[in-house]
Design a protein around this motif. Structure first.
Motif, short mmCIF file in Angstrom:
data_model
loop_
_atom_site.label_atom_id
_atom_site.label_comp_id
_atom_site.label_asym_id
_atom_site.label_seq_id
_atom_site.Cartn_x
_atom_site.Cartn_y
_atom_site.Cartn_z
N GLU A 103 56.29 69.76 15.41
CA GLU A 103 57.10 68.98 14.46
C GLU A 103 56.53 67.56 14.28
O GLU A 103 55.77 67.07 15.10
N SER A 104 56.93 66.90 13.18
CA SER A 104 56.52 65.51 12.88
C SER A 104 57.76 64.64 12.69
O SER A 104 58.80 65.15 12.27
N ARG A 105 57.60 63.35 12.96
CA ARG A 105 58.71 62.40 12.74
C ARG A 105 58.14 61.02 12.50
O ARG A 105 56.97 60.77 12.69
N GLY A 111 57.92 58.79 9.95
CA GLY A 111 57.13 58.29 8.82
C GLY A 111 57.80 57.04 8.26
O GLY A 111 58.68 57.13 7.41
N PHE A 115 51.44 64.08 21.77
CA PHE A 115 51.62 64.04 20.31
C PHE A 115 50.57 63.10 19.74
O PHE A 115 49.90 62.38 20.49
N ASP A 116 50.42 63.17 18.43
CA ASP A 116 49.49 62.27 17.73
C ASP A 116 50.28 61.20 17.01
O ASP A 116 51.39 61.45 16.53
N VAL A 155 44.06 58.06 13.78
CA VAL A 155 44.95 58.95 14.53
C VAL A 155 44.68 58.74 16.02
O VAL A 155 43.54 58.76 16.46
N ASN A 159 45.75 60.12 19.82
CA ASN A 159 46.42 61.18 20.58
C ASN A 159 46.91 60.57 21.89
O ASN A 159 46.14 59.95 22.62
N GLU A 168 53.29 57.60 11.68
CA GLU A 168 53.92 58.91 11.72
C GLU A 168 53.58 59.56 13.06
O GLU A 168 52.47 59.40 13.57
N LEU A 169 54.53 60.28 13.59
CA LEU A 169 54.33 60.97 14.87
C LEU A 169 54.18 62.45 14.57
O LEU A 169 55.07 63.04 13.93
N LEU A 170 53.07 63.03 14.99
CA LEU A 170 52.72 64.39 14.58
C LEU A 170 52.40 65.26 15.79
O LEU A 170 52.02 64.75 16.85
N ASN A 171 52.47 66.58 15.54
CA ASN A 171 51.95 67.56 16.51
C ASN A 171 52.53 67.42 17.91
O ASN A 171 51.79 67.43 18.91
#
Ligand code: TYD
Length: 143
Positions: free
Chosen positions: A51-53, A55, A72-73, A84, A86, A103-106
């Protein structure tokens, strides 16, 4: 006028680690491990894997972001450059100056994103739309 921060002003710092056979401790002290007073701490958890959050940009807020568990990335964007990072160790911290879009990803499942923030929560400090952020950094929009 204050010089605008870029993604190159964001850095991964190595936090202290007090090692013990029965587990480790990482303390974070205001003005020592982060260049600001810590006014608020929050953490994201129960984020579904992948999931991502997050932004959004902040006008004044400075933050230290730590993957207290899992990984997370963090996508950093200053309106011109992107980077980016990690985060995958509880003793790494991403130090973010104000004015950066992120943005927080993966998220890995079960991960915890711990954030030390320089300000109390204020919705006025958020820039929620990327187009508004682009205009904000170009100095054409005072939010
Ligand atoms: P938000 O920062 O928008 O998280 P994300 O960008 O990851 O979705 O916060 C989500 C909601 O939580 C929003 O309605 C505001 C609320 N919130 C607080 O009330 N206090 C806080 O310190 C934070 C970080 C969020």
């Amino acid at each position: 006028m204050k010089k605008r921060a870029t993604v190159y002003d964001c850095s991964v710092i190595i936090l202290p680690k007090i090692k013990n056979r029965a587990g480790n401790i990482t303390p974070i002290h205001p003005f020592k491990n982060v260049p600001f007073d810590i006014k608020r701490v929050y953490y994201l958890y129960d984020v579904p894997g992948g999931e991502s959050r997050g932004g959004h940009g902040h006008k004044e807020l400075q933050q230290l972001i730590v993957a207290a568990s899992g990984s997370f990335d963090v996508l950093l964007d200053d309106g011109e450059n992107k980077k980016v990072v990690n985060l995958n160790r509880p003793y790494f911290g991403l130090l973010m100056p104000s004015g950066i879009w992120r943005e927080l990803l993966n998220f890995s499942s079960g991960s915890i994103c711990l954030v030390m923030a320089s300000m109390l929560y204020s919705e006025d400090d958020y820039i929620r739309e990327y187009e508004d952020y682009k205009q904000y950094v170009q100095g054409t929009l005072t939010l």
